[in-house]
Design a protein around this motif. Structure first.
Motif, PDB file in Angstrom:
ATOM      1  N   PRO A 157      18.247 -61.974  -8.021  1.00  0.00           N
ATOM      2  CA  PRO A 157      18.038 -60.766  -7.225  1.00  0.00           C
ATOM      3  C   PRO A 157      16.975 -60.984  -6.151  1.00  0.00           C
ATOM      4  O   PRO A 157      15.928 -61.566  -6.425  1.00  0.00           O
ATOM      5  N   GLU A 158      17.281 -60.555  -4.946  1.00  0.00           N
ATOM      6  CA  GLU A 158      16.305 -60.735  -3.867  1.00  0.00           C
ATOM      7  C   GLU A 158      15.488 -59.449  -3.707  1.00  0.00           C
ATOM      8  O   GLU A 158      15.968 -58.368  -4.029  1.00  0.00           O
ATOM      9  N   GLY A 162      17.645 -55.953  -3.226  1.00  0.00           N
ATOM     10  CA  GLY A 162      17.910 -55.950  -4.665  1.00  0.00           C
ATOM     11  C   GLY A 162      19.259 -56.532  -5.022  1.00  0.00           C
ATOM     12  O   GLY A 162      19.723 -56.374  -6.149  1.00  0.00           O
ATOM     13  N   LYS A 163      19.927 -57.206  -4.075  1.00  0.00           N
ATOM     14  CA  LYS A 163      21.233 -57.791  -4.336  1.00  0.00           C
ATOM     15  C   LYS A 163      21.090 -59.042  -5.197  1.00  0.00           C
ATOM     16  O   LYS A 163      20.116 -59.770  -5.082  1.00  0.00           O
ATOM     17  N   GLY A 164      22.077 -59.281  -6.050  1.00  0.00           N
ATOM     18  CA  GLY A 164      22.089 -60.478  -6.872  1.00  0.00           C
ATOM     19  C   GLY A 164      22.529 -60.158  -8.293  1.00  0.00           C
ATOM     20  O   GLY A 164      23.030 -59.073  -8.582  1.00  0.00           O
ATOM     21  N   ILE A 165      22.329 -61.108  -9.189  1.00  0.00           N
ATOM     22  CA  ILE A 165      22.680 -60.927 -10.601  1.00  0.00           C
ATOM     23  C   ILE A 165      21.392 -60.690 -11.362  1.00  0.00           C
ATOM     24  O   ILE A 165      20.480 -61.517 -11.338  1.00  0.00           O
ATOM     25  N   ILE A 172      13.291 -55.003 -10.620  1.00  0.00           N
ATOM     26  CA  ILE A 172      13.091 -55.930  -9.506  1.00  0.00           C
ATOM     27  C   ILE A 172      11.989 -55.383  -8.620  1.00  0.00           C
ATOM     28  O   ILE A 172      12.064 -54.243  -8.159  1.00  0.00           O
ATOM     29  N   ARG A 173      10.956 -56.185  -8.387  1.00  0.00           N
ATOM     30  CA  ARG A 173       9.882 -55.757  -7.490  1.00  0.00           C
ATOM     31  C   ARG A 173      10.398 -55.803  -6.069  1.00  0.00           C
ATOM     32  O   ARG A 173      10.827 -56.837  -5.577  1.00  0.00           O
ATOM     33  N   ARG A 174      10.375 -54.648  -5.418  1.00  0.00           N
ATOM     34  CA  ARG A 174      10.933 -54.529  -4.077  1.00  0.00           C
ATOM     35  C   ARG A 174       9.839 -54.688  -3.030  1.00  0.00           C
ATOM     36  O   ARG A 174       8.693 -54.294  -3.241  1.00  0.00           O
ATOM     37  N   LYS A 175      10.221 -55.254  -1.886  1.00  0.00           N
ATOM     38  CA  LYS A 175       9.316 -55.413  -0.774  1.00  0.00           C
ATOM     39  C   LYS A 175       9.792 -54.563   0.396  1.00  0.00           C
ATOM     40  O   LYS A 175      10.992 -54.322   0.538  1.00  0.00           O
TER      41      LYS A 175
END
Length: 180
Positions: A157-158, A162-165, A172-175
């Motif tokens: 996950p990026e 937040g896309k990914g597996i 997921i820590r978001r920026k």
């Protein structure tokens, strides 16, 4: 004393444990697991397993807790089993399975096809309007975790969209993106 190592392990109904020549074998309704061990003494007494060590050397203290945790995971695995759930977050991300083959489409020019071990049961859930979910189930905790980590590694996950597996329930820590 190791706080984990000194706790006794209770053996549930229907689980048999055999300790011979440095190998522990655990059999239950879901399967059979074996684990080699060394330098630790394993005793079975009235439905419980107790692990003891001969001295307080650092490596023995480490092995004491390690083998207790491994044997406990084996007992839990053959009686209940372990499940890991992965969620595919992204437009066009899909997952399907046929037997032991898992086919995932995660934005590459080709689909990724994984041949899974026979001990693992795979299930894919695709509902309209929700992200696809891959469920991995087995009696071997290490194998389930290893396969789940391998699948997740294809597209982690990026932090921006937040896309990914990701694992179900994983945060997921978001920026923030770039500001104008």
């Amino acid at each position: 004393m190791s706080r984990i190592g000194k706790n006794p392990i209770t053996v549930p109904e229907g689980v048999t444990i055999d300790v011979k020549d440095g190998v522990v074998t655990v059999k239950g309704k879901l399967g059979e697991l074996t684990q080699e061990y060394s330098d630790i003494e394993i005793k079975q007494e009235d439905g419980q397993i107790v692990l003891e060590r001969s001295s307080d050397k650092k490596d023995l203290r480490a092995k004491h807790g390690l083998y207790r945790a491994l044997i406990n995971n084996m007992i839990e695995g053959v009686s209940k089993g372990f499940t890991k759930e992965l969620e595919l977050v992204g437009v066009g991300y899909r997952a399907s399975h046929q037997g032991q083959k898992l086919d995932i489409a995660i934005g590459f020019s080709h689909n990724i096809v994984l041949e899974l071990a026979p001990e693992i049961k795979v299930e894919t859930v695709s509902e309209k309007g929700k992200n696809p979910i891959i469920k991995l189930t087995s009696h071997d905790k290490q194998l389930v975790g290893q396969v789940a980590a391998k699948i997740r590694a294809y597209r982690k996950p990026e932090p921006y969209k937040g896309k990914g597996i990701k694992f179900v329930g994983e945060h997921i820590r978001r920026k923030a993106g770039k500001s104008a």
